[in-house]
Enzyme design. Structure first.
Site, PDB file in Angstrom:
ATOM      1  N   HIS A 180       1.183  -1.577   0.189  1.00 44.61           N
ATOM      2  CA  HIS A 180       0.010  -0.093  -0.206  1.00 44.61           C
ATOM      3  C   HIS A 180       0.738   0.984   0.084  1.00 44.61           C
ATOM      4  O   HIS A 180       0.441   2.554  -0.140  1.00 44.61           O
ATOM      5  CB  HIS A 180      -0.397  -0.287   0.963  1.00 44.61           C
ATOM      6  CG  HIS A 180      -0.063   0.814   2.676  1.00 44.61           C
ATOM      7  ND1 HIS A 180       0.321  -0.562   3.224  1.00 44.61           N
ATOM      8  CD2 HIS A 180       0.115   1.603   3.535  1.00 44.61           C
ATOM      9  CE1 HIS A 180       1.052   0.061   4.144  1.00 44.61           C
ATOM     10  NE2 HIS A 180       0.195   0.950   4.473  1.00 44.61           N
TER      11      HIS A 180
HETATM   12  C1  UD1 Z   1      -2.829   4.638   6.141  1.00 45.52           C
HETATM   13  C2  UD1 Z   1      -1.158   5.014   7.277  1.00 45.52           C
HETATM   14  C3  UD1 Z   1      -0.376   4.037   7.067  1.00 45.52           C
HETATM   15  C4  UD1 Z   1      -0.419   2.968   7.534  1.00 45.52           C
HETATM   16  C5  UD1 Z   1      -1.704   2.716   6.490  1.00 45.52           C
HETATM   17  C6  UD1 Z   1      -2.927   1.046   7.422  1.00 45.52           C
HETATM   18  C7  UD1 Z   1      -0.666   7.526   7.243  1.00 45.52           C
HETATM   19  C8  UD1 Z   1       0.101   8.976   6.462  1.00 45.52           C
HETATM   20  N1  UD1 Z   1      -0.854   6.299   6.862  1.00 45.52           N
HETATM   21  O1  UD1 Z   1      -2.119   4.836   5.343  1.00 45.52           O
HETATM   22  O2  UD1 Z   1       1.027   4.629   7.973  1.00 45.52           O
HETATM   23  O3  UD1 Z   1       0.362   2.311   6.935  1.00 45.52           O
HETATM   24  O4  UD1 Z   1      -3.120   3.408   6.962  1.00 45.52           O
HETATM   25  O5  UD1 Z   1      -3.471   0.655   6.462  1.00 45.52           O
HETATM   26  O6  UD1 Z   1      -1.295   8.225   7.911  1.00 45.52           O
HETATM   27  N2  UD1 Z   1      -9.743   4.731   2.329  1.00 45.52           N
HETATM   28  C9  UD1 Z   1     -10.592   4.304   1.786  1.00 45.52           C
HETATM   29  N3  UD1 Z   1     -11.118   3.460   3.185  1.00 45.52           N
HETATM   30  C10 UD1 Z   1     -10.504   3.536   4.912  1.00 45.52           C
HETATM   31  C11 UD1 Z   1      -9.706   4.343   4.362  1.00 45.52           C
HETATM   32  C12 UD1 Z   1      -9.133   5.049   3.289  1.00 45.52           C
HETATM   33  O7  UD1 Z   1     -10.925   3.991   0.015  1.00 45.52           O
HETATM   34  O8  UD1 Z   1     -11.032   2.839   5.333  1.00 45.52           O
HETATM   35  C13 UD1 Z   1      -8.956   5.436   0.841  1.00 45.52           C
HETATM   36  C14 UD1 Z   1      -8.808   6.372   0.526  1.00 45.52           C
HETATM   37  O9  UD1 Z   1      -9.032   7.212  -0.289  1.00 45.52           O
HETATM   38  C15 UD1 Z   1      -7.674   7.335   0.689  1.00 45.52           C
HETATM   39  C16 UD1 Z   1      -6.820   6.276   0.715  1.00 45.52           C
HETATM   40  O10 UD1 Z   1      -7.436   5.077   0.665  1.00 45.52           O
HETATM   41  O11 UD1 Z   1      -7.760   9.004   1.077  1.00 45.52           O
HETATM   42  C17 UD1 Z   1      -5.706   6.615   1.384  1.00 45.52           C
HETATM   43  O12 UD1 Z   1      -5.929   6.030   2.537  1.00 45.52           O
HETATM   44  P1  UD1 Z   1      -5.231   7.087   4.188  1.00 45.52           P
HETATM   45  O13 UD1 Z   1      -5.383   7.545   5.007  1.00 45.52           O
HETATM   46  O14 UD1 Z   1      -5.014   8.635   3.680  1.00 45.52           O
HETATM   47  O15 UD1 Z   1      -3.897   6.599   4.788  1.00 45.52           O
HETATM   48  P2  UD1 Z   1      -3.037   5.289   3.824  1.00 45.52           P
HETATM   49  O16 UD1 Z   1      -2.515   4.754   2.601  1.00 45.52           O
HETATM   50  O17 UD1 Z   1      -4.474   4.050   4.270  1.00 45.52           O
END
Ligand code: UD1
Length: 390
Positions: free
Chosen positions: A216
């Site tokens: 990821h």
């Molecule tokens: C986050 C953490 C990372 C961790 C990871 C585990 C930060 C900077 N990063 O990254 O350290 O390893 O979580 O999963 O905090 N999204 C969904 N549904 C959800 C959550 C996210 O669709 O329930 C999508 C959203 O479009 C979002 C993208 O995934 O924009 C990224 O999510 P985000 O929370 O920004 O960071 P992660 O890549 O999940």
């Protein structure tokens, strides 16, 4: 004593679960009960950073975490947008009723946003998993770690290396508590409850005959061609083993656009905690770019290949079963060849990864409370520069 416990993203949930269990246990065994000045009142605050059922709610159910008292609903948007929403909403919570301590865990956006907000509102901050460093300033997590630790009052650390990092940054030993790893508390506490995921029978998986893969990190998944080349090399490098690939929502968007499929890769939705650990425990090896999973494979003694150029958890390499492969797709195949030939280290388990970190954390907080060290900071008076009447 009122404590805020912050959780926002998937890797936070396994870290807070045993802390909450220990608080409840201490309250239940206290003779004075609710009227005691030592009663632990807590607010579980979900920032809403992760919001899909399979990234959040499922973990609360499986790990017996109570319903959050508050949800800041900060999900979606860029990291700065999320940070802004979390800070304004948590500030409002603290304005209505300040707490005595804000406990943040890990290194996600929510960790940094809430620690800064709490500190500015005069609330003491404790960082569980403080002091770990990758040295990689292109990782948002590293920035979150540095920002959080620069204003943290009390550090609950997972390793001797983290202690050293903090000392080098000028943190006094009196603020460092080497307690172990709450993620491992959860792992060891749930080994008897693991659940075979449906994919296991559906795809006729056999113990030791398949790999688990998770990807990821932006460095691996954001660029379509690189992701394709990486997956290509992995699919061709695992011999006659299958690969189970639970896909993170961020990676899914990119994979959907790429539209690639392989006979030996089984894609699934993100799995529940009990199902995921079951799969890891029985796997031949794990291929990942996550940090937390390298800790779990170290304790489970499952070989792990990390597709990153650095790690904030070096003990999983120097002591555990983890090997840093890098992000160059070409380097994956030789490492997989070694593994398949049976050439992999056995590993040992790092100090204090024994399932008792949360007990140590709560005992340490109790002492801080009793010695008045959770009081807000006093204004600083610079005696050297102050005007002194003759
Ligand atoms: C986050 C953490 C990372 C961790 C990871 C585990 C930060 C900077 N990063 O990254 O350290 O390893 O979580 O999963 O905090 N999204 C969904 N549904 C959800 C959550 C996210 O669709 O329930 C999508 C959203 O479009 C979002 C993208 O995934 O924009 C990224 O999510 P985000 O929370 O920004 O960071 P992660 O890549 O999940």
């Amino acid at each position: 004593m009122l404590i805020d416990i912050i959780a926002g993203a998937r890797p936070n949930f396994m870290k807070i679960a045993p802390i909450i269990k220990e608080i409840v246990r201490v309250n239940d065994t206290s003779e004075a009960g609710k009227n005691s000045k030592d009663y632990w009142e807590f607010r579980l605050i979900h920032t809403g950073q992760h919001y899909d059922k399979n990234m959040s709610g499922a973990f609360f159910e499986q790990l017996g975490i109570p319903e959050p008292h508050l949800n800041l609903e900060s999900g979606s948007g860029t990291q700065s947008e999320q940070t802004g929403k979390i800070m304004t909403r948590y500030e409002e919570v603290l304005r209505v009723r300040p707490s005595d301590l804000c406990i943040v865990v890990g290194d996600v956006t929510s960790t940094m946003a809430c620690s800064i907000t709490a500190k500015k509102m005069g609330v003491r901050v404790a960082h569980v998993e403080g002091g770990i460093r990758s040295g990689d300033m292109t990782m948002p997590e590293e920035i979150n770690r540095l920002a959080t630790d620069s204003i943290t009052d009390y550090f609950f650390t997972t390793s001797t290396i983290a202690n050293e990092n903090l000392r080098k940054e000028g943190i006094d030993d009196s603020r460092i508590f080497f307690v172990g790893n709450t993620m491992i508390d959860t792992l060891l506490g749930n080994l008897e409850r693991l659940k075979k995921p449906t994919v296991f029978n559906e795809k006729k998986l056999e113990s030791g005959r398949y790999f688990v893969m998770t990807l990821h990190r932006p460095a691996n998944v954001d660029e379509q061609n690189k992701l394709k080349e990486l997956i290509d090399n992995i699919a061709k490098g695992v011999g006659d083993n299958l690969i189970v690939f639970p896909v993170h929502p961020r990676t899914k968007k990119i994979l959907d656009d790429l539209g690639i499929s392989y006979d030996n890769i089984i894609y699934t939705e993100p799995l529940g905690y009990l199902e995921f650990i079951y799969l890891v425990k029985h796997a031949r090896a794990v291929i990942t770019d996550s940090g937390g999973i390298t800790e779990e494979t170290t304790v489970l003694k499952v070989p792990c290949l990390t597709l990153r150029d650095n790690t904030e958890r070096p003990e999983t390499i120097t002591e555990g079963t983890n090997v840093l492969i890098g992000t160059n797709p070409e380097l994956v195949k030789p490492a997989l060849r070694h593994l398949i030939e049976g050439d992999w280290k056995k590993g040992t388990i790092p100090q204090k990864w024994d399932g008792k970190a949360s007990i140590r954390i709560i005992a340490s907080i109790q002492k801080l409370w009793e010695s008045d060290k959770l009081k807000p900071h006093e204004p600083y008076v610079d005696q050297d520069l102050m005007y002194k009447p003759k």
